[in-house]
Enzyme design. Structure first.
Site, PDB file in Angstrom:
ATOM      1  N   CYS A 123      69.940  47.859  33.698  1.00  6.62           N
ATOM      2  CA  CYS A 123      69.772  48.601  35.158  1.00  6.62           C
ATOM      3  C   CYS A 123      68.135  48.220  35.531  1.00  6.62           C
ATOM      4  O   CYS A 123      68.246  47.739  36.747  1.00  6.62           O
ATOM      5  CB  CYS A 123      69.539  49.962  34.505  1.00  6.62           C
ATOM      6  SG  CYS A 123      69.627  51.025  36.275  1.00  6.62           S
ATOM      7  N   CYS A 124      67.227  47.824  34.637  1.00  5.62           N
ATOM      8  CA  CYS A 124      65.816  47.176  35.131  1.00  5.62           C
ATOM      9  C   CYS A 124      66.227  45.752  35.739  1.00  5.62           C
ATOM     10  O   CYS A 124      65.622  45.569  36.931  1.00  5.62           O
ATOM     11  CB  CYS A 124      64.869  47.232  34.193  1.00  5.62           C
ATOM     12  SG  CYS A 124      64.064  49.073  33.822  1.00  5.62           S
ATOM     13  N   CYS A 206      61.313  54.680  37.965  1.00  5.11           N
ATOM     14  CA  CYS A 206      62.258  55.413  38.647  1.00  5.11           C
ATOM     15  C   CYS A 206      62.197  56.877  38.058  1.00  5.11           C
ATOM     16  O   CYS A 206      61.962  57.145  36.870  1.00  5.11           O
ATOM     17  CB  CYS A 206      63.655  54.571  38.379  1.00  5.11           C
ATOM     18  SG  CYS A 206      63.564  52.850  39.190  1.00  5.11           S
ATOM     19  N   CYS A 209      64.084  57.685  34.636  1.00  5.78           N
ATOM     20  CA  CYS A 209      63.673  57.133  33.351  1.00  5.78           C
ATOM     21  C   CYS A 209      62.240  57.496  33.251  1.00  5.78           C
ATOM     22  O   CYS A 209      61.329  56.886  32.568  1.00  5.78           O
ATOM     23  CB  CYS A 209      63.614  55.678  33.454  1.00  5.78           C
ATOM     24  SG  CYS A 209      65.243  55.281  33.408  1.00  5.78           S
ATOM     25  N   CYS A 232      59.555  47.127  32.326  1.00  3.84           N
ATOM     26  CA  CYS A 232      60.951  46.859  33.105  1.00  3.84           C
ATOM     27  C   CYS A 232      61.502  45.525  33.029  1.00  3.84           C
ATOM     28  O   CYS A 232      62.650  45.178  33.162  1.00  3.84           O
ATOM     29  CB  CYS A 232      60.627  47.371  34.491  1.00  3.84           C
ATOM     30  SG  CYS A 232      59.606  46.118  35.314  1.00  3.84           S
TER      31      CYS A 232
END
Length: 236
Positions: A123-124, A206, A209, A232
């Protein structure tokens, strides 16, 4: 005219990094910024997560009008987006909103919901690392606000270093600052700060998280809590 324009066209950027890293280790922050601005001219930018505007304030004093890249992941707190808007309104900089190739909805359709909980590294990469990499392609160097005291992986970083992954120069002017240094600079100069800092978020990423941090906890323990993750990927 920048220093690069006065030298031979084939000047090796890695040679510049090695000599500058040695010469500028321990140098005052503004001296590092002036060197970078003189060396790279319009080919340097600044990246910001909009946790605070300390580095933006510092760099804009030396190089007003500099491009400030903000990666809008689609998962940011409203306060972070508001900080970005405040920075754009107050400081003499050009804020550029960088977005991933897919919206959150498109990513969830392709990869399933809550990728950040199932595979935070991916995702990062999709929402931070890859879009920033694309945005940096037009530059020769970038200013980063990382500090050695933030994570173990940052302790051996240098004030000027070769970003091998992107093939460019990375300049870390506040690398040796402590949290007290940051606090004092922000207070002394009335620097814009993300209001989440006052609600127990010393490190802001984010929203899905990031959690508040209790007094006495490591300041970055609220990032990817319980996931065994501390970065990240942008600065690795």
């Amino acid at each position: 005219m920048t220093l690069l324009e006065t030298d031979r066209p084939t000047l090796d950027l890695e040679d510049i990094v090695e000599s500058a890293a040695a010469a500028l280790e321990g140098a005052p922050t503004l001296e590092v910024i002036r060197w970078a601005a003189a060396t790279f001219g319009e080919r340097i930018c600044l990246t910001s997560s909009m946790s605070d505007a300390a580095l933006i304030h510092l760099v804009s004093k030396v190089k007003p009008g500099i491009d400030v890249l903000f990666v809008d992941t689609g998962y940011h707190f409203a306060e972070t987006v508001g900080t970005r808007d405040a920075v754009e309104a107050v400081y003499p900089v050009n804020v550029i909103n960088v977005t991933p190739s897919r919206t959150v909805e498109e990513q969830e359709t392709a990869l399933g919901p809550r990728l950040h909980g199932r595979n935070p590294d991916l995702c990062c990469h999709l929402r931070k690392v890859e879009p920033l990499g694309r945005a940096l392609e037009g530059y020769m160097a970038w200013f980063s606000g990382i500090r050695r005291d933030e994570t173990a992986s940052r302790r051996d970083r240098r004030v000027v270093e070769w970003d091998r992954k992107r093939g460019m120069v990375k300049v870390n002017p506040i690398l040796d600052w402590t949290q007290d240094d940051m606090h004092n600079y922000i207070e002394d100069n009335g620097v814009i700060v993300n209001p989440l800092h006052y609600d127990g978020y010393p490190s802001i990423g984010c929203e899905p998280c990031t959690r508040p941090v209790a007094p006495g906890e490591d300041p970055r323990s609220g990032r990817w809590a319980g996931m065994g993750k501390t970065e990240c990927g942008i600065h690795l």
